[in-house]
Design an enzyme around this catalytic site. Structure first.
Site, PDB file in Angstrom:
ATOM      1  N   HIS A   1      11.637  32.925  17.957  1.00 27.35           N
ATOM      2  CA  HIS A   1      11.531  32.265  19.264  1.00 27.35           C
ATOM      3  C   HIS A   1      11.932  30.791  19.177  1.00 27.35           C
ATOM      4  O   HIS A   1      11.072  29.921  18.960  1.00 27.35           O
ATOM      5  CB  HIS A   1      10.099  32.360  19.781  1.00 27.35           C
TER       6      HIS A   1
ATOM      7  N   CYS B   1      13.829  37.795  21.264  1.00 30.62           N
ATOM      8  CA  CYS B   1      12.765  38.761  21.024  1.00 30.62           C
ATOM      9  C   CYS B   1      12.922  39.966  21.963  1.00 30.62           C
ATOM     10  O   CYS B   1      13.804  40.781  21.778  1.00 30.62           O
ATOM     11  CB  CYS B   1      11.406  38.092  21.152  1.00 30.62           C
TER      12      CYS B   1
ATOM     13  N   GLU C   1      12.559  28.792  21.537  1.00 22.93           N
ATOM     14  CA  GLU C   1      11.942  28.017  22.615  1.00 22.93           C
ATOM     15  C   GLU C   1      10.560  27.504  22.240  1.00 22.93           C
ATOM     16  O   GLU C   1      10.016  26.603  22.899  1.00 22.93           O
ATOM     17  CB  GLU C   1      11.869  28.848  23.903  1.00 22.93           C
TER      18      GLU C   1
END
Length: 239
Positions: free
Chosen positions: A195, A85, A197
């Site tokens: 994302h 990002c 994560e």
């Protein structure tokens, strides 16, 4: 064991989640934006957030941080760098990746789960995936529309530099050619707007993002033969 170094800028907001995701497949530490020593770090992760408040434009100030000079040297040595990002924006601003991230077509912040298609499973970042596989990973950004001139996009396509695309009807920002992730020509620097994560645990709705981190852990463990699966990574965390 692979060591991840997760950058932390003033304004970062996803470095802790990135740190925890990395620790599911290896070891990880935070790298403050003023640090210039990446000794012992195998993989650099430039996380999401709003580095330096996104003043001027997203990533424009962070690219001048002292740590980014070290990241450039890390990349020049052929070591992996992953930008997520805002990290993707920073890497483009630093010239480590082609193209730019522009404001979304809607001119609004978007935050939702999207489906991605793996276009290239032969990279350091997707070796735990297979071509055509669909990944469910969230996005949250206001300037995530990938742009590059047509000739540069053609070059990216020709060298399989497009790693992930938004699935049909899933493009949240108007990115050119549905591009969600690109890799540099050398193959050791990748940026993506979604994302991963935030998609490493079934409790969050998806663990598909773990395959990105597991791919990097496998590479660092043994660049030629290692194969560490995302499933094994989850077993390791649960043990």
């Amino acid at each position: 064991m692979v060591m991840f170094g997760v950058l932390q800028f003033p304004g970062s907001c996803d470095e802790r989640d990135a740190l925890l995701a990395c620790r599911r497949v290896g070891d990880a530490r935070l790298v403050w934006h003023q640090e210039t020593d990446l000794e012992g770090v195998d993989v650099v992760v430039v996380p999401g957030g709003f580095s330096y408040g996104d003043y001027l434009r997203a990533g424009a100030i962070a690219r001048f941080a002292p740590a980014m000079e070290a990241v450039g040297e890390h990349a020049a040595a052929g070591k992996p760098v992953l930008g997520i990002c805002n990290g993707f924006q920073v890497l483009c601003e630093a010239g480590l990746l082609p193209g730019a991230l522009l404001p979304n077509d809607s001119l609004r912040f978007v935050c939702r789960q999207v489906e991605l298609v793996v276009e290239n499973a032969e990279t350091q970042f997707t070796r735990e995936c297979h071509t055509g596989q669909r990944l469910s990973i969230p996005v949250k950004h206001e300037s995530g529309r990938y742009f590059a001139p047509a000739e540069q996009l053609d070059e990216l396509e020709a060298r399989a530099g497009v790693v992930l695309r938004y699935a049909a009807g899933q493009n949240p920002n108007g990115s050119a050619r549905e591009i969600a992730a690109v890799v540099n020509e050398r193959g050791n620097v990748m940026g993506l707007m979604p994302h991963p994560e935030h998609a490493v645990d079934p409790l969050t709705g998806s663990e598909d993002g773990l395959q990105i981190f597991a791919s990097l852990a496998a590479l660092a463990a043994d660049p030629k033969t290692a194969k560490v699966s995302a499933a094994n990574a989850l077993i390791k965390v649960s043990a």
